[in-house]
Design a protein around this motif. Structure first.
Motif, PDB file in Angstrom:
ATOM      1  N   PRO A  18      30.097  28.643  43.614  1.00  0.00           N
ATOM      2  CA  PRO A  18      29.994  30.053  43.229  1.00  0.00           C
ATOM      3  C   PRO A  18      30.494  31.019  44.294  1.00  0.00           C
ATOM      4  CG  PRO A  18      27.809  29.133  43.643  1.00  0.00           C
ATOM      5  CD  PRO A  18      28.767  27.987  43.615  1.00  0.00           C
ATOM      6  N   VAL A  19      30.351  30.648  45.561  1.00  0.00           N
ATOM      7  CA  VAL A  19      30.897  31.509  46.621  1.00  0.00           C
ATOM      8  C   VAL A  19      32.412  31.596  46.495  1.00  0.00           C
ATOM      9  CG1 VAL A  19      31.276  31.699  49.102  1.00  0.00           C
ATOM     10  CG2 VAL A  19      28.990  31.218  48.237  1.00  0.00           C
ATOM     11  N   MET A  20      33.060  30.438  46.297  1.00  0.00           N
ATOM     12  CA  MET A  20      34.514  30.429  46.154  1.00  0.00           C
ATOM     13  C   MET A  20      34.954  31.207  44.913  1.00  0.00           C
ATOM     14  SD  MET A  20      35.878  28.768  48.699  1.00  0.00           S
ATOM     15  CE  MET A  20      34.715  29.809  49.557  1.00  0.00           C
ATOM     16  N   TYR A  21      34.246  31.000  43.818  1.00  0.00           N
ATOM     17  CA  TYR A  21      34.594  31.713  42.587  1.00  0.00           C
ATOM     18  C   TYR A  21      34.444  33.218  42.777  1.00  0.00           C
ATOM     19  CZ  TYR A  21      33.851  33.821  38.008  1.00  0.00           C
ATOM     20  OH  TYR A  21      33.916  34.647  36.920  1.00  0.00           O
ATOM     21  N   GLY A  22      33.324  33.637  43.341  1.00  0.00           N
ATOM     22  CA  GLY A  22      33.083  35.059  43.517  1.00  0.00           C
ATOM     23  C   GLY A  22      34.101  35.718  44.433  1.00  0.00           C
ATOM     24  N   ILE A  23      34.447  35.028  45.527  1.00  0.00           N
ATOM     25  CA  ILE A  23      35.441  35.583  46.451  1.00  0.00           C
ATOM     26  C   ILE A  23      36.783  35.746  45.751  1.00  0.00           C
ATOM     27  CG2 ILE A  23      36.813  35.067  48.503  1.00  0.00           C
ATOM     28  CD1 ILE A  23      34.311  33.852  49.741  1.00  0.00           C
ATOM     29  N   LYS A  24      37.174  34.747  44.989  1.00  0.00           N
ATOM     30  CA  LYS A  24      38.454  34.810  44.282  1.00  0.00           C
ATOM     31  C   LYS A  24      38.487  35.978  43.298  1.00  0.00           C
ATOM     32  CE  LYS A  24      39.520  32.213  40.771  1.00  0.00           C
ATOM     33  NZ  LYS A  24      40.155  33.199  39.852  1.00  0.00           N
ATOM     34  N   GLU A  25      37.403  36.138  42.542  1.00  0.00           N
ATOM     35  CA  GLU A  25      37.367  37.210  41.556  1.00  0.00           C
ATOM     36  C   GLU A  25      37.328  38.587  42.210  1.00  0.00           C
ATOM     37  OE1 GLU A  25      37.398  36.941  37.997  1.00  0.00           O
ATOM     38  OE2 GLU A  25      38.246  35.055  38.722  1.00  0.00           O
ATOM     39  N   LEU A  26      36.550  38.717  43.271  1.00  0.00           N
ATOM     40  CA  LEU A  26      36.473  40.003  43.965  1.00  0.00           C
ATOM     41  C   LEU A  26      37.796  40.346  44.637  1.00  0.00           C
ATOM     42  CD1 LEU A  26      32.897  39.718  45.521  1.00  0.00           C
ATOM     43  CD2 LEU A  26      33.612  41.240  43.661  1.00  0.00           C
ATOM     44  N   ALA A  27      38.442  39.340  45.220  1.00  0.00           N
ATOM     45  CA  ALA A  27      39.728  39.589  45.858  1.00  0.00           C
ATOM     46  C   ALA A  27      40.784  40.001  44.846  1.00  0.00           C
ATOM     47  CB  ALA A  27      40.187  38.333  46.605  1.00  0.00           C
ATOM     48  N   ALA A  28      40.625  39.544  43.595  1.00  0.00           N
ATOM     49  CA  ALA A  28      41.571  39.905  42.543  1.00  0.00           C
ATOM     50  C   ALA A  28      41.287  41.289  41.965  1.00  0.00           C
ATOM     51  CB  ALA A  28      41.530  38.854  41.438  1.00  0.00           C
ATOM     52  N   GLY A  29      40.276  41.961  42.493  1.00  0.00           N
ATOM     53  CA  GLY A  29      39.963  43.303  42.019  1.00  0.00           C
ATOM     54  C   GLY A  29      38.938  43.341  40.914  1.00  0.00           C
ATOM     55  N   ALA A  30      38.267  42.210  40.682  1.00  0.00           N
ATOM     56  CA  ALA A  30      37.262  42.159  39.622  1.00  0.00           C
ATOM     57  C   ALA A  30      35.932  42.685  40.153  1.00  0.00           C
ATOM     58  CB  ALA A  30      37.105  40.729  39.103  1.00  0.00           C
ATOM     59  N   ALA A  31      35.821  44.006  40.250  1.00  0.00           N
ATOM     60  CA  ALA A  31      34.608  44.620  40.808  1.00  0.00           C
ATOM     61  C   ALA A  31      33.524  44.657  39.735  1.00  0.00           C
ATOM     62  CB  ALA A  31      34.929  46.022  41.323  1.00  0.00           C
TER      63      ALA A  31
END
Length: 505
Positions: free
Chosen positions: A221-234
């Motif tokens: 979940p840490v990896m998933y969350g970082i990827k989504e946040l980095a993609a602009g998924a706020a």
């Protein structure tokens, strides 16, 4: 490589059988690098064939690394218990089967699943090879040379992968690049039982399944969350994923302190330089992986090279890192390991700064030189850092220590792909603006697809704007990577002990 060996006269030197065994261990090592290198080249082709969206493309590249990192700690410790040769051969068989599934995947979703299975199988290979090297080469200097050769094979594979992958893509469909792993694993299964010794910890207890579950449940979940946040998924979901994963990682670490036979020996982090070198390797891997993804797309989508030509132009990058690794035993005869690492990192910074000057036209030669210099400079960090981590643990726990080194590198590479890749994508979308069709704003490959349906003049304008936007993203991502590596160099200079490696128990 300089390794502290408290009683060198008691350490038996490796003979012909051990060196031949090292050549056998080079097979899965080469495959690691081949897999990543050919995937970058195949990505535009499989995306067009399978209709993969921008998000699905990221998952195709990320899923392998996510599960590789999630399972590696467990696999390293499992090898200490059941035997690293046994685990290596089982992983090789599973990797070959998953490679066939990936090659013939009819949908993007099934390809993502196959990549996940490859990650689980691949998690057995890295720690097992390093642990077997540690047991086969007990003499400190020989072990340092063996690890340098192991690293050179890995990065030599990175040089070979794009060349072989490009040739395959010129003559066959995109799935052929995944079949490269099949003959490699068949050969390993044939000769491994004959040439490799078995190595395990005879006093190891049972594998703590709760710890294994917590490590996986925390990392993913840490990896998933970082990827989504980095993609602009706020959105709330990615934030909760990061928070949940962080809590689970904290519970995992707390449990390790209480266990008599933990999955990860946290006492290793008390060794001089251990934690700082792990972090440095992860950040160095992040910078190189992210930049490699962007430059691979640059030479195909901006310069317009065919896959085989792109592979040939990118081969010097892997060769540069292999050269940096092979020079380590020579350089550490006259310089302290910490000094070699710092100067290497500064060379990598220079390479990334050169990438910030690349333009949308006439930039091919500069890209090749810059990435080769950057990769060459990271070679000493990865070779000496791996040796330090493996030598920090008793030989019977070498699998667990090796899994820490490999996990750090894989986590770093995965985060680098996600963060620098999305930095480049964000700049690309910003530079193009809202006036272009939606598909063209997703990826430069999407712009090419949209341009096919436009009149010639409009298509040329769209493609020119897309190339300029993508190059601007590459420039900014390279600048971010350079800043990261400057920080790594300063941290290593401040924290790494002069001689670079603690003694082995």
């Amino acid at each position: 490589m300089t390794v502290h060996d408290p009683a060198p006269e008691t350490r038996p030197r490796a003979g012909r059988r051990e060196w031949i065994g090292l050549a056998v261990l080079a097979l899965p090592t080469l495959l690691f690098a081949l897999d990543i290198g050919v995937l970058f080249l195949a990505l535009p082709h499989l995306s067009a064939d399978l209709g993969a969206s921008g998000t699905q493309q990221l998952w195709v590249t990320d899923m392998y690394g996510f599960l590789l990192a999630g399972f590696m700690l467990t696999m390293g410790t499992l090898g200490d218990r059941i035997g690293h040769r046994r685990l290596l051969l089982a992983g090789a068989a599973a990797f070959g089967l998953a490679s066939i599934l990936a090659a013939y995947a009819p949908t993007a979703e099934l390809l993502i699943l196959a990549r996940g299975l490859l990650g689980i199988a691949g998690a057995t290979l890295g720690p097992a090879t390093l642990a077997l090297i540690s047991s086969m080469f007990s003499d400190g200097r020989q072990r340092g040379i063996a690890i340098s050769l192991w690293g050179a094979c890995q990065f030599g594979g990175a040089a070979l992968g794009p060349v072989v992958g490009g040739l395959l893509l010129d003559h066959f469909w995109w799935g052929s690049v995944f079949l490269l792993g099949v003959p490699v694993m068949v050969l390993l299964l044939a000769v491994g039982p004959v040439l490799l010794p078995e190595h395990r910890d005879p006093g190891a207890g049972r594998l703590d399944l709760t710890s294994a579950g917590l490590s996986l449940a925390g990392i993913l979940p840490v990896m998933y969350g970082i990827k989504e946040l980095a993609a602009g998924a706020a959105r709330l979901g990615p934030v909760l994923a990061v928070v949940t994963g962080t809590v689970l990682v904290a519970l995992f670490l707390r449990r390790q302190r209480r266990l008599a036979d933990p999955l990860v020996d946290l006492g290793l982090f008390a060794r001089p330089g251990f934690g700082s070198v792990l972090a440095a390797m992860a950040l160095g891997s992040a910078a190189l992986a992210g930049i490699s993804l962007l430059t691979s797309q640059y030479v195909q989508s901006v310069v317009g090279l065919s896959p085989s030509a792109a592979g040939l132009w990118q081969a010097p990058t892997g060769a540069g890192m292999a050269a940096g690794v092979l020079l380590v035993p020579v350089l550490t005869r006259v310089l302290r390991p910490g000094t070699v690492i710092v100067w290497g990192l500064l060379a990598s910074v220079l390479g990334l700064l050169l990438l910030t000057r690349v333009g949308a036209t006439g930039g091919l030669a500069l890209v090749v030189v810059a990435t080769t210099v950057a990769a060459f400079g990271l070679g000493p960090l990865l070779a000496l850092g791996t040796g330090l981590v493996v030598d920090s643990a008793p030989v019977e726990r070498s699998g667990s220590a090796a899994s820490l080194a490999e996990t750090g590198n894989v986590l770093g590479s995965t985060v680098g792909l996600a963060l620098l890749g999305t930095v480049g994508a964000a700049v690309y979308r910003t530079e193009l603006g809202d006036s272009v069709p939606g598909g063209a704003r997703e990826t430069i490959g999407g712009a090419a697809a949209v341009a096919e349906d436009l009149p010639a003049e409009a298509a040329a304008g769209l493609l020119g704007a897309a190339r300029d936007a993508f190059t601007a993203g590459l420039n900014i991502a390279a600048a971010v990577g350079a800043v990261v590596l400057v920080g790594v160099a300063l941290a290593v200079r401040r924290t790494l002990s002069p001689n670079g490696a603690p003694p082995r128990d």
